[in-house]
Design an enzyme around this catalytic site. Structure first.
Site, PDB file in Angstrom:
ATOM      1  CG  HIS A   1      -1.975  -1.122   1.073  1.00  0.00           C
ATOM      2  ND1 HIS A   1      -1.827  -2.321   1.721  1.00  0.00           N
ATOM      3  CD2 HIS A   1      -3.111  -1.214   0.337  1.00  0.00           C
ATOM      4  CE1 HIS A   1      -2.847  -3.113   1.389  1.00  0.00           C
ATOM      5  NE2 HIS A   1      -3.633  -2.467   0.562  1.00  0.00           N
TER       6      HIS A   1
ATOM      7  CG  ASP B   1      -2.457   5.013  -2.447  1.00  0.00           C
ATOM      8  OD1 ASP B   1      -1.647   4.167  -2.837  1.00  0.00           O
ATOM      9  OD2 ASP B   1      -3.309   4.789  -1.566  1.00  0.00           O
TER      10      ASP B   1
HETATM   11  C1  LIG Z   1      -9.886   3.039   1.745  1.00  0.00           C
HETATM   12  C2  LIG Z   1      -8.992   1.811   1.909  1.00  0.00           C
HETATM   13  C3  LIG Z   1      -8.041   1.793   0.746  1.00  0.00           C
HETATM   14  C4  LIG Z   1      -6.868   2.634   1.094  1.00  0.00           C
HETATM   15  C5  LIG Z   1      -5.872   2.665  -0.011  1.00  0.00           C
HETATM   16  C6  LIG Z   1      -4.561   2.165   0.390  1.00  0.00           C
HETATM   17  C7  LIG Z   1      -3.863   3.014   1.418  1.00  0.00           C
HETATM   18  C8  LIG Z   1      -3.666   2.000  -0.823  1.00  0.00           C
HETATM   19  O1  LIG Z   1      -2.506   2.175  -0.750  1.00  0.00           O
HETATM   20  S1  LIG Z   1      -4.380   1.504  -2.301  1.00  0.00           S
HETATM   21  C9  LIG Z   1      -3.020   0.959  -3.291  1.00  0.00           C
HETATM   22  C10 LIG Z   1      -2.952  -0.501  -3.268  1.00  0.00           C
HETATM   23  N1  LIG Z   1      -1.983  -1.020  -4.180  1.00  0.00           N
HETATM   24  C11 LIG Z   1      -2.217  -1.122  -5.494  1.00  0.00           C
HETATM   25  O2  LIG Z   1      -3.250  -0.738  -6.016  1.00  0.00           O
HETATM   26  C12 LIG Z   1      -1.075  -1.690  -6.296  1.00  0.00           C
HETATM   27  C13 LIG Z   1      -1.513  -2.720  -7.332  1.00  0.00           C
HETATM   28  N2  LIG Z   1      -2.407  -3.706  -6.770  1.00  0.00           N
HETATM   29  C14 LIG Z   1      -2.039  -4.660  -5.901  1.00  0.00           C
HETATM   30  O3  LIG Z   1      -0.896  -4.794  -5.511  1.00  0.00           O
HETATM   31  C15 LIG Z   1      -3.141  -5.576  -5.420  1.00  0.00           C
HETATM   32  O4  LIG Z   1      -4.265  -5.453  -6.253  1.00  0.00           O
HETATM   33  C16 LIG Z   1      -3.543  -5.321  -3.959  1.00  0.00           C
HETATM   34  C17 LIG Z   1      -2.387  -5.617  -3.018  1.00  0.00           C
HETATM   35  C18 LIG Z   1      -4.003  -3.881  -3.750  1.00  0.00           C
HETATM   36  C19 LIG Z   1      -4.739  -6.223  -3.611  1.00  0.00           C
HETATM   37  O5  LIG Z   1      -4.343  -7.571  -3.757  1.00  0.00           O
HETATM   38  P1  LIG Z   1      -5.417  -8.698  -4.008  1.00  0.00           P
HETATM   39  O6  LIG Z   1      -4.772  -9.997  -3.703  1.00  0.00           O
HETATM   40  O7  LIG Z   1      -6.684  -8.387  -3.297  1.00  0.00           O
HETATM   41  O8  LIG Z   1      -5.769  -8.503  -5.564  1.00  0.00           O
HETATM   42  P2  LIG Z   1      -4.909  -8.855  -6.879  1.00  0.00           P
HETATM   43  O9  LIG Z   1      -3.782  -9.765  -6.573  1.00  0.00           O
HETATM   44  O10 LIG Z   1      -4.580  -7.600  -7.577  1.00  0.00           O
HETATM   45  O11 LIG Z   1      -5.956  -9.701  -7.742  1.00  0.00           O
HETATM   46  C20 LIG Z   1      -7.254  -9.296  -7.981  1.00  0.00           C
HETATM   47  C21 LIG Z   1      -8.101 -10.532  -8.088  1.00  0.00           C
HETATM   48  O12 LIG Z   1      -9.432 -10.148  -8.330  1.00  0.00           O
HETATM   49  C22 LIG Z   1      -9.863 -10.782  -9.531  1.00  0.00           C
HETATM   50  N3  LIG Z   1     -10.809  -9.875 -10.202  1.00  0.00           N
HETATM   51  C23 LIG Z   1     -10.648  -8.577 -10.445  1.00  0.00           C
HETATM   52  N4  LIG Z   1     -11.732  -8.087 -11.076  1.00  0.00           N
HETATM   53  C24 LIG Z   1     -12.587  -9.112 -11.213  1.00  0.00           C
HETATM   54  C25 LIG Z   1     -13.891  -9.245 -11.782  1.00  0.00           C
HETATM   55  N5  LIG Z   1     -14.539  -8.220 -12.337  1.00  0.00           N
HETATM   56  N6  LIG Z   1     -14.473 -10.479 -11.759  1.00  0.00           N
HETATM   57  C26 LIG Z   1     -13.825 -11.532 -11.193  1.00  0.00           C
HETATM   58  N7  LIG Z   1     -12.613 -11.446 -10.630  1.00  0.00           N
HETATM   59  C27 LIG Z   1     -12.005 -10.254 -10.655  1.00  0.00           C
HETATM   60  C28 LIG Z   1      -8.609 -10.993 -10.330  1.00  0.00           C
HETATM   61  O13 LIG Z   1      -8.788 -11.938 -11.314  1.00  0.00           O
HETATM   62  C29 LIG Z   1      -7.675 -11.442  -9.226  1.00  0.00           C
HETATM   63  O14 LIG Z   1      -7.979 -12.785  -8.911  1.00  0.00           O
HETATM   64  P3  LIG Z   1      -6.819 -13.851  -8.548  1.00  0.00           P
HETATM   65  O15 LIG Z   1      -6.317 -13.434  -7.179  1.00  0.00           O
HETATM   66  O16 LIG Z   1      -7.526 -15.180  -8.524  1.00  0.00           O
HETATM   67  O17 LIG Z   1      -5.764 -13.746  -9.593  1.00  0.00           O
HETATM   68  C30 LIG Z   1      -9.823   0.526   2.015  1.00  0.00           C
HETATM   69  C31 LIG Z   1      -8.867  -0.721   2.100  1.00  0.00           C
HETATM   70  C32 LIG Z   1      -9.615  -1.748   2.942  1.00  0.00           C
HETATM   71  C33 LIG Z   1     -11.016  -1.163   3.079  1.00  0.00           C
HETATM   72  C34 LIG Z   1     -11.875  -1.671   4.243  1.00  0.00           C
HETATM   73  C35 LIG Z   1     -12.048  -3.200   4.174  1.00  0.00           C
HETATM   74  O18 LIG Z   1     -12.450  -3.627   2.878  1.00  0.00           O
HETATM   75  C36 LIG Z   1     -13.027  -3.715   5.282  1.00  0.00           C
HETATM   76  C37 LIG Z   1     -14.358  -2.945   5.302  1.00  0.00           C
HETATM   77  C38 LIG Z   1     -15.276  -3.358   4.146  1.00  0.00           C
HETATM   78  C39 LIG Z   1     -16.608  -2.626   4.229  1.00  0.00           C
HETATM   79  O19 LIG Z   1     -17.412  -3.019   3.123  1.00  0.00           O
HETATM   80  C40 LIG Z   1     -16.357  -1.095   4.203  1.00  0.00           C
HETATM   81  C41 LIG Z   1     -15.510  -0.695   5.359  1.00  0.00           C
HETATM   82  C42 LIG Z   1     -14.147  -1.417   5.382  1.00  0.00           C
HETATM   83  C43 LIG Z   1     -13.532  -1.097   6.742  1.00  0.00           C
HETATM   84  C44 LIG Z   1     -13.242  -0.937   4.213  1.00  0.00           C
HETATM   85  C45 LIG Z   1     -13.024   0.608   4.254  1.00  0.00           C
HETATM   86  C46 LIG Z   1     -12.077   1.101   3.149  1.00  0.00           C
HETATM   87  O20 LIG Z   1     -12.655   0.975   1.887  1.00  0.00           O
HETATM   88  C47 LIG Z   1     -10.751   0.332   3.199  1.00  0.00           C
HETATM   89  C48 LIG Z   1     -10.049   0.693   4.502  1.00  0.00           C
END
Ligand SMILES: C[C@H](CCC[C@H](C)C(=O)SCCNC(=O)CCNC(=O)[C@H](O)C(C)(C)COP(=O)(O)OP(=O)(O)OC[C@H]1O[C@@H](n2cnc3c(N)ncnc32)[C@H](O)[C@@H]1OP(=O)(O)O)[C@H]1CC[C@H]2[C@@H]3[C@H](O)C[C@@H]4C[C@H](O)CC[C@]4(C)[C@H]3C[C@H](O)[C@]12C
Length: 381
Positions: free
Chosen positions: A122, A152
């Protein structure tokens, strides 16, 4: 608007890619966010002006739909870790073969190569890896990340948006698309070029928090006021510093020289004492209209009512909330941000699929098979 007619497919991500998509939408691009199916609610709070299609990319039909969307689009923006798109059969080779004009933007933390490329992370991790986090924070304290703004949003979302606009511009000459490898580590580091390059003029010789721009200098810091609020002081140049002293009722002859670093802690205590004697509003009365470079530290609730921001219309009120107006302001083709509610997941599935050539019966079939989802327009899931 500047990006009118540009079609963007944004795969739903956490924060940087949604911001990138929102910036492009604000400036007129048509942005379609591809959400997952079977998700209760969208966590995308940066969805202004976008439409949402809910698509299950773990099905061959879902992958085929995304390919078709990309054939008729200018840009695909993907926020997953390295290899995810290839595993789905949606890697750049495949999509660019189908549409050689496509700009394929990959926004990740660590980029598409190197030992960390597949690691989760992140903002704070990317900032740490950029070298910048080591310089952020108060003297004697541990490094401190300024929210998740630097990696970000500045180094990630905004830098990627720049890459997309550059690639669109270049495409007008070559007719060709290309792949953008936007690493947030590199984007953050690039944004911090001043830190690297100004080492040569001795800007960063002190430890963290002991330099001119990192809270070390008394004339570049924040101060608490009598009402518990704060003001920001940025009076670096001699002529502005004189005006600061004047406003504070101090005489330079009674103080150590401005640039005597060894005296900065003492000078800070003097300034602290002065600023604590009046409220934030009283200091605004003293300093507004001068060049002392003193401003109130406004809260998010205060900003839009401040006379300067109010006159410029720097904040806009939409159905969901108040937020900053898109920047910068273009004279002939300014951004015109959408002020209605953010889209619910799948709100535009039918509309978009029809636009891209699917018949109603195809969409019914996809919905029945769980390939796509449609939501009731206007309802938030
Ligand atoms: C607000 C919070 C977010 C803060 C931002 C934070 C500080 C950041 O820094 S964001 C930057 C993150 N990094 C990146 O974006 C870099 C690139 N990406 C990655 O490295 C990764 O994607 C990852 C590490 C971010 C996530 O890894 P993950 O393993 O989950 O995913 P990937 O490996 O990338 O694979 C994705 C898989 O998904 C499949 N996919 C994708 N699309 C589809 C589709 N359409 N259909 C089917 N499948 C799909 C894809 O194929 C991959 O599958 P495989 O793995 O099988 O290959 C918020 C952060 C957390 C939130 C809280 C949390 O969610 C809990 C609560 C939830 C509630 O609902 C709301 C309150 C919450 C407290 C919630 C609140 C906030 O939103 C957060 C705090």
């Amino acid at each position: 608007m500047a990006l009118a007619g540009i079609r963007i497919i944004e795969l739903a991500g956490l924060a940087p890619a949604p911001f990138c998509g929102m910036v492009l939408a604000d400036f007129g691009a048509s942005v379609i966010r591809v959400d997952r199916t079977k998700v209760a609610m969208s966590l995308d709070t940066l969805a202004r002006g976008k439409r949402s299609v809910a698509l299950n990319l773990k099905t061959p039909e879902g992958v085929a739909i995304l390919k078709k969307l990309c054939v008729k689009s200018d840009v695909v923006l993907e926020p997953y870790r390295k290899g995810v798109m290839e595993k789905l059969g949606l890697g750049p080779e495949t999509l660019l073969k189908d549409n050689p004009r496509l700009i394929y933007a990959r926004l990740t933390g660590y980029g598409q190569s190197g030992p960390y490329a597949t690691a989760a992370g992140h903002d704070i991790n990317y900032l740490a890896m950029s070298g910048l986090l080591s310089r952020l924070g108060r003297h004697g304290e541990k490094p401190h990340a300024p929210l998740n703004l630097v990696a970000d949003f500045a180094g990630g979302g905004l830098t990627c948006a720049l890459g997309i606009v550059l690639a669109l511009l270049e495409r007008t000459r070559s007719g060709k698309g290309q792949v953008i490898d936007a690493s947030m580590v590199e984007g953050a580091a690039y944004m911090g070029s001043f830190v690297w390059k100004s080492r040569a003029i001795g800007m960063w010789e002190g430890d963290r928090g002991q330099n001119m721009l990192d809270g070390g200098a008394p004339f570049y810091d924040t101060y608490r006021t009598a009402d518990g609020k704060h003001v920001a002081v940025g009076a670096m140049e001699g002529q502005f510093y004189q005006q600061l002293l004047h406003g504070l009722g101090l005489d330079a002859a009674d103080l150590p020289p401005q640039m005597s670093m060894g005296d900065w802690p003492e000078l800070k205590r003097v300034f602290e004492g002065r600023f604590a004697a009046k409220t934030q509003a009283e200091w605004a009365d003293v300093f507004d209209g001068t060049d002392a470079c003193v401003t109130p530290v406004l809260s998010l609730d205060q900003v839009s009512a401040h006379p300067h921001n109010k006159e410029r219309g720097s904040f806009v009120v939409g159905d969901d909330d108040e937020s900053p107006r898109p920047a910068p302001v273009l004279s002939r083709t300014p951004a015109d941000p959408c002020l209605s509610r953010d889209p619910a997941i799948g709100q535009h599935t039918c509309e978009v699929l029809q636009e891209y050539g699917y018949e109603s019966q195809d969409i019914e079939r996809f919905a029945a098979a769980g390939v796509v989802e449609r939501s009731i327009p206007g309802a938030k899931l």
